[in-house]
Design an enzyme around this catalytic site. Structure first.
Site, PDB file in Angstrom:
ATOM      1  N   ASP A  43     -18.455  11.025   8.829  1.00 15.84           N
ATOM      2  CA  ASP A  43     -18.870  10.925  10.229  1.00 15.84           C
ATOM      3  C   ASP A  43     -20.002  11.907  10.525  1.00 15.84           C
ATOM      4  O   ASP A  43     -20.921  11.619  11.281  1.00 15.84           O
ATOM      5  CB  ASP A  43     -17.689  11.217  11.162  1.00 15.84           C
ATOM      6  CG  ASP A  43     -16.674  10.083  11.131  1.00 15.84           C
ATOM      7  OD1 ASP A  43     -16.890   9.120  10.354  1.00 15.84           O
ATOM      8  OD2 ASP A  43     -15.684  10.157  11.876  1.00 15.84           O
ATOM      9  N   ASP A  47     -23.640  11.137  11.975  1.00 13.49           N
ATOM     10  CA  ASP A  47     -24.176  11.791  13.173  1.00 13.49           C
ATOM     11  C   ASP A  47     -25.561  12.387  12.913  1.00 13.49           C
ATOM     12  O   ASP A  47     -26.435  12.341  13.772  1.00 13.49           O
ATOM     13  CB  ASP A  47     -23.224  12.897  13.656  1.00 13.49           C
ATOM     14  CG  ASP A  47     -21.918  12.320  14.176  1.00 13.49           C
ATOM     15  OD1 ASP A  47     -21.876  11.091  14.440  1.00 13.49           O
ATOM     16  OD2 ASP A  47     -20.939  13.076  14.294  1.00 13.49           O
ATOM     17  N   LYS A 124      -2.770 -12.361  22.736  1.00 13.41           N
ATOM     18  CA  LYS A 124      -3.393 -12.403  24.061  1.00 13.41           C
ATOM     19  C   LYS A 124      -3.642 -10.953  24.450  1.00 13.41           C
ATOM     20  O   LYS A 124      -2.739 -10.238  24.876  1.00 13.41           O
ATOM     21  CB  LYS A 124      -2.514 -13.107  25.084  1.00 13.41           C
ATOM     22  CG  LYS A 124      -3.213 -13.255  26.428  1.00 13.41           C
ATOM     23  CD  LYS A 124      -2.499 -14.204  27.344  1.00 13.41           C
ATOM     24  CE  LYS A 124      -3.226 -14.517  28.642  1.00 13.41           C
ATOM     25  NZ  LYS A 124      -4.117 -13.551  29.192  1.00 13.41           N
ATOM     26  N   ASP A 126      -4.696  -7.645  26.238  1.00 11.54           N
ATOM     27  CA  ASP A 126      -4.605  -7.246  27.634  1.00 11.54           C
ATOM     28  C   ASP A 126      -5.760  -6.317  27.950  1.00 11.54           C
ATOM     29  O   ASP A 126      -5.622  -5.106  27.993  1.00 11.54           O
ATOM     30  CB  ASP A 126      -3.256  -6.554  27.875  1.00 11.54           C
ATOM     31  CG  ASP A 126      -2.959  -6.434  29.352  1.00 11.54           C
ATOM     32  OD1 ASP A 126      -3.693  -7.036  30.153  1.00 11.54           O
ATOM     33  OD2 ASP A 126      -1.995  -5.740  29.692  1.00 11.54           O
ATOM     34  N   ARG A 145     -16.468 -11.701  33.309  1.00 13.76           N
ATOM     35  CA  ARG A 145     -16.092 -13.075  33.552  1.00 13.76           C
ATOM     36  C   ARG A 145     -16.388 -13.481  34.997  1.00 13.76           C
ATOM     37  O   ARG A 145     -16.799 -14.603  35.268  1.00 13.76           O
ATOM     38  CB  ARG A 145     -14.595 -13.235  33.272  1.00 13.76           C
ATOM     39  CG  ARG A 145     -14.081 -14.623  33.539  1.00 13.76           C
ATOM     40  CD  ARG A 145     -12.645 -14.754  33.062  1.00 13.76           C
ATOM     41  NE  ARG A 145     -12.154 -16.079  33.351  1.00 13.76           N
ATOM     42  CZ  ARG A 145     -11.641 -16.440  34.509  1.00 13.76           C
ATOM     43  NH1 ARG A 145     -11.553 -15.581  35.487  1.00 13.76           N
ATOM     44  NH2 ARG A 145     -11.240 -17.684  34.696  1.00 13.76           N
ATOM     45  N   LYS A 328       3.301 -16.083  27.392  1.00 10.35           N
ATOM     46  CA  LYS A 328       3.392 -14.702  27.869  1.00 10.35           C
ATOM     47  C   LYS A 328       4.662 -13.993  27.398  1.00 10.35           C
ATOM     48  O   LYS A 328       5.719 -14.611  27.296  1.00 10.35           O
ATOM     49  CB  LYS A 328       3.375 -14.694  29.402  1.00 10.35           C
ATOM     50  CG  LYS A 328       2.158 -15.352  30.003  1.00 10.35           C
ATOM     51  CD  LYS A 328       0.987 -14.423  30.058  1.00 10.35           C
ATOM     52  CE  LYS A 328       1.158 -13.440  31.171  1.00 10.35           C
ATOM     53  NZ  LYS A 328       0.075 -13.448  32.143  1.00 10.35           N
ATOM     54  N   CYS A 425      30.854  21.518  37.008  1.00 12.14           N
ATOM     55  CA  CYS A 425      31.673  22.711  37.233  1.00 12.14           C
ATOM     56  C   CYS A 425      31.402  23.384  38.575  1.00 12.14           C
ATOM     57  O   CYS A 425      32.046  24.371  38.910  1.00 12.14           O
ATOM     58  CB  CYS A 425      31.478  23.701  36.097  1.00 12.14           C
ATOM     59  SG  CYS A 425      29.833  24.436  36.095  1.00 12.14           S
ATOM     60  N   CYS A 438      22.734  24.502  34.064  1.00 11.79           N
ATOM     61  CA  CYS A 438      24.035  25.079  34.322  1.00 11.79           C
ATOM     62  C   CYS A 438      24.243  26.110  33.215  1.00 11.79           C
ATOM     63  O   CYS A 438      24.134  25.788  32.031  1.00 11.79           O
ATOM     64  CB  CYS A 438      25.116  24.000  34.242  1.00 11.79           C
ATOM     65  SG  CYS A 438      26.760  24.726  34.372  1.00 11.79           S
TER      66      CYS A 438
HETATM   67  S1  IVH Z   1      -9.192 -18.098  25.282  1.00 15.97           S
HETATM   68  C1  IVH Z   1     -11.023 -21.533  27.083  1.00 15.97           C
HETATM   69  N1  IVH Z   1      -8.015 -16.335  23.746  1.00 15.97           N
HETATM   70  O1  IVH Z   1      -6.781 -14.400  28.818  1.00 15.97           O
HETATM   71  C2  IVH Z   1     -10.198 -20.434  26.605  1.00 15.97           C
HETATM   72  N2  IVH Z   1      -8.286 -15.805  26.052  1.00 15.97           N
HETATM   73  O2  IVH Z   1      -5.603 -16.041  30.874  1.00 15.97           O
HETATM   74  C3  IVH Z   1     -10.210 -19.269  27.495  1.00 15.97           C
HETATM   75  N3  IVH Z   1      -7.426 -13.596  26.673  1.00 15.97           N
HETATM   76  O3  IVH Z   1      -9.749 -14.881  30.629  1.00 15.97           O
HETATM   77  C4  IVH Z   1      -9.753 -18.020  26.943  1.00 15.97           C
HETATM   78  N4  IVH Z   1      -6.755 -13.014  24.677  1.00 15.97           N
HETATM   79  O4  IVH Z   1      -9.434 -12.702  29.309  1.00 15.97           O
HETATM   80  C5  IVH Z   1      -8.429 -16.621  24.991  1.00 15.97           C
HETATM   81  N5  IVH Z   1      -7.018 -14.854  22.255  1.00 15.97           N
HETATM   82  C6  IVH Z   1      -7.436 -15.145  23.495  1.00 15.97           C
HETATM   83  C7  IVH Z   1      -7.278 -14.257  24.577  1.00 15.97           C
HETATM   84  C8  IVH Z   1      -7.700 -14.619  25.846  1.00 15.97           C
HETATM   85  C9  IVH Z   1      -6.858 -12.648  25.943  1.00 15.97           C
HETATM   86  C10 IVH Z   1      -7.626 -13.509  28.145  1.00 15.97           C
HETATM   87  C11 IVH Z   1      -9.018 -13.830  28.595  1.00 15.97           C
HETATM   88  C12 IVH Z   1      -8.874 -14.983  29.549  1.00 15.97           C
HETATM   89  C13 IVH Z   1      -7.455 -14.863  29.983  1.00 15.97           C
HETATM   90  C14 IVH Z   1      -6.890 -16.194  30.418  1.00 15.97           C
END
Ligand code: IVH
Length: 679
Positions: A43, A47, A124, A126, A145, A328, A425, A438
């Site tokens: 690293d 740098d 998915k 977050d 978005r 979910k 107690c 205590c």
């Molecule tokens: S696909 C047309 N893939 O979830 C398909 N979305 O609830 C649209 N997200 O706005 C999204 N992981 O921010 C896709 N593996 C994934 C995802 C993902 C997270 C989020 C994304 C989207 C939201 C929709």
């Protein structure tokens, strides 16, 4: 091959060609670091190259291009964020909240005539969805978005995301390409970030998602650059390529993830491919259970048809595609009513407040109690009787009350005040730091907790004696302390209702199995403050009997590596207490032999090697893992230095993992460590 051209060492000697070379070189290093996980230079060396690049750019402002690696560190400031139209629009996803709704999705596809669908299962993430446009291979626009049609231009911040390439890794890139994905902050980095906040006396951030979202909307891109943002691509939304070179690899999501993304210079996350809906369900269950151990936050899985040629056939509703669904994970937080606050006395006398709640289902587990930690926490939450409170359960962690909803509170609601007297107690409590204790040595609840710990897995591990029986024996005054366990008679046990011959025999056998107890183990079990397994094992190596340890002076104790003045003082104080010494004597009188554990040697494979364990391990206890190292001739240390050979990182690892990275010390996952033990 001609030898690789070395850049000049001073900025003033640079020609424009040298500059271009240096940019290329930094790109190669980025690739090795982020894509191949195989950096070629340290690293610090990286740098130095970056510093040189910036010096050259300072001398020749006109040489810098929009894809210079120096943009990664930020510096650009924008006053407002221009609107960006998304083409195609950025869709959302429909949700399935459970496997039933997943089946319904699967059935809809079948009804529409799809035979044997193959699913590409993705995390998915977050975080925050972003859109990246590359024109002729260069990142030109990065945007949020927004409402799906129109987002905000945050290019200056997107450029600082370490693993987003400013230039595609292609000699001959397509004219235009749009890639979408999620920006997140990995959990270990989030911990690091909050440690930094605390060090700088700033407020810690609430969670990685909001922090990432906030960082991307900063005007000053340096504020985005220092938040450890990380990008995961998930869709190739559009590709304008007159040579149509990618066609073959665009037919399936798998090919896009495993081949196209990599070719372009992105790293996709792991995915799962299956044609069996039952396997999707099983994977979902596995991931739900594993979610607390992952390196970043997920709120579920996304199940997509792998065959992208089907995507057009199925199309989309106004908001979401029909060929994908977000599966979910169950919510891990919720709002419920505080019934009352009760107070528990622990084995050291510390009184802990516990919230009793109207039971609520959090992530599939019914939660009726949550820890409130201490008096300050009650104050911080401004808790009132009958409050509606937000409760969070993350992973295996004990549920926690994170906020009280003051707006729903009755005007007459009484503020909750920490008890002044011991709930057991009734003696007055003494404040020590953030805790109330205590200090009555005869407090019944404290002594019962003490005994429970002694018997538990972390104590002597008397297997067949469950906690209900410990409570019964103690409350009926058959035993007053741990030493009495070793004088128990079968006839006495059999007098209890619910105790039979078989159970009584088993209990006595498991007590007998502990009659020869290693000193280190006993030291942890009897609960000397500040002496956990690790410290106990160090102490027992220096002082082989209780008498020897009791006679040790403060000086003798603190000269031992890893024993600080605080620990030394609590050891001295513990042995100064006559009750403790008398109990140890009674224990020996009742037939317990304190021995020195000769560690069974397994091999020498770790001879001369030193290990540091950090974070939460799942397969081993910290001490168990250290014992494995010692049994193979290695050493376990508590802090990382240049001399450390391996750092084993569990989940939630913080600064030690980072330090290892900086020092170039080998980093192992728990699984890799376990693998080494098998040799
Ligand atoms: S696909 C047309 N893939 O979830 C398909 N979305 O609830 C649209 N997200 O706005 C999204 N992981 O921010 C896709 N593996 C994934 C995802 C993902 C997270 C989020 C994304 C989207 C939201 C929709």
């Amino acid at each position: 091959m001609p030898p690789k051209k070395k850049p000049p060492v001073t900025a003033t000697a640079f020609t424009r060609a040298d500059y271009a070379h240096l940019v290329d070189e930094l790109y190669q290093h980025n690739r090795r670091y982020y894509l191949d996980d195989n950096p070629e230079i340290s690293d610090a060396e990286y740098d130095d190259l970056m510093r040189l690049l910036k010096e050259v750019e300072a001398l020749h402002g006109d040489w810098q291009t929009s894809d210079s690696p120096s943009l990664k560190v930020g510096g650009e400031v924008r006053d407002d964020f221009a609107a960006v139209k998304h083409d195609p629009p950025m869709m959302s996803l429909d949700n399935a909240m459970n496997v039933g709704e997943l089946r319904a999705f699967h059935d809809r596809l079948a009804k529409a005539g799809l035979k044997n669908p193959v699913y590409h299962i993705e995390p998915k993430f977050d975080g925050l969805a972003i859109d990246l446009v590359y024109e002729n291979g260069r990142l030109t626009v990065g945007s949020t978005r927004g409402d799906g049609d129109i987002g905000e231009d945050i290019t200056h911040n997107v450029r600082t995301v370490a693993n987003i390439p400013l230039r595609l890794m292609l000699k001959n890139p397509p004219e235009r390409l749009t890639i979408r994905g999620e920006v997140i902050i990995p959990l270990a980095d989030f911990v690091r970030l909050n440690n930094r906040q605390l060090k700088e006396n700033k407020k810690p951030f609430a969670n990685p998602r909001n922090t990432a979202a906030g960082a991307l909307r900063q005007k000053d891109s340096r504020e985005a650059a220092n938040k450890y943002l990380y990008f995961f691509p998930y869709t190739l939304a559009r590709i304008d390529d007159s040579q149509n070179r990618f066609a073959k690899n665009l037919r399936s999501q798998t090919a896009i993830w495993s081949s196209v993304f990599t070719q372009l210079g992105f790293k996709a996350s792991a995915y799962h491919l299956t044609g069996d809906i039952a396997v999707v369900e099983k994977y979902y269950e596995e991931m739900t259970a594993k979610r607390a151990d992952l390196e970043y936050d997920l709120d579920g899985l996304v199940v997509k048809l792998d065959d992208t040629t089907e995507w057009e056939n199925f199309g989309a509703t106004t908001k979401a595609p029909r060929w994908a669904i977000a599966l979910k994970f169950p919510a891990r937080s919720g709002v419920t009513k505080l019934e009352r606050v009760v107070y528990q006395v622990g084995r050291t006398g510390v009184v802990t407040p516990v919230a009793e709640l109207t039971p609520i289902n959090l992530g599939g587990v019914m939660v009726a109690r949550a820890s409130l930690h201490n008096a300050d926490e009650i104050e911080r939450l401004d808790l009132h009787a009958g409050d509606y409170v937000e409760v969070v359960r993350s992973g295996d962690v004990i549920p926690k009350v994170v906020a009280a909803q003051s707006e729903r509170r009755a005007k007459t609601a009484k503020k909750i005040r920490f008890v002044k007297k011991c709930p057991s107690c009734k003696k007055p409590l003494v404040r020590e730091d953030v805790f109330f204790r205590c200090v009555n040595p005869h407090c019944p609840e404290m002594n019962e907790a003490y005994l429970q710990f002694f018997v538990s897995k972390n104590g002597l591990d008397i297997e067949s004696l469950g906690s209900e029986w410990v409570a019964k024996l103690y409350q009926s005054k058959v035993i007053a302390d741990y030493a009495d366990l070793f004088a128990l008679k079968k006839e006495t046990l059999l007098e209890f209702e619910g105790m039979g011959e078989i159970l009584a025999t088993k209990i006595l056998q498991s007590i007998d199995a502990r009659r020869r107890v290693p000193f280190a183990r006993l030291l942890t079990a009897v609960g000397v403050p500040n002496v956990g397994e690790h410290v106990a094992s160090i102490l027992s190596e220096h002082f082989t009997t209780p008498a020897a340890l009791a006679a040790a002076t403060l000086d003798e104790l603190t000269t031992i590596h890893e024993i600080g003045p605080g620990t030394a003082a609590s050891v001295k104080a513990w042995f100064a207490d006559k009750t403790n010494v008398a109990r140890l004597a009674k224990l020996q009188k009742n037939g317990v032999e304190i021995i020195q554990e000769a560690r069974a040697k397994i091999s020498d494979i770790f001879a001369g090697k030193s290990f540091v364990f950090t974070g939460t391990l799942t397969k081993f206890t910290r001490d168990g893992a250290e014992a494995e190292v010692k049994a193979r001739g290695g050493r376990a240390a508590s802090s990382v230095s240049k001399k450390t050979d391996y750092v084993v990182v569990g989940s939630d690892a913080g600064s030690k993992a980072q330090k290892a990275k900086e020092l170039g010390v080998a980093i192992l996952t728990e699984a890799e460590f376990a693998e080494m033990l098998r040799e």
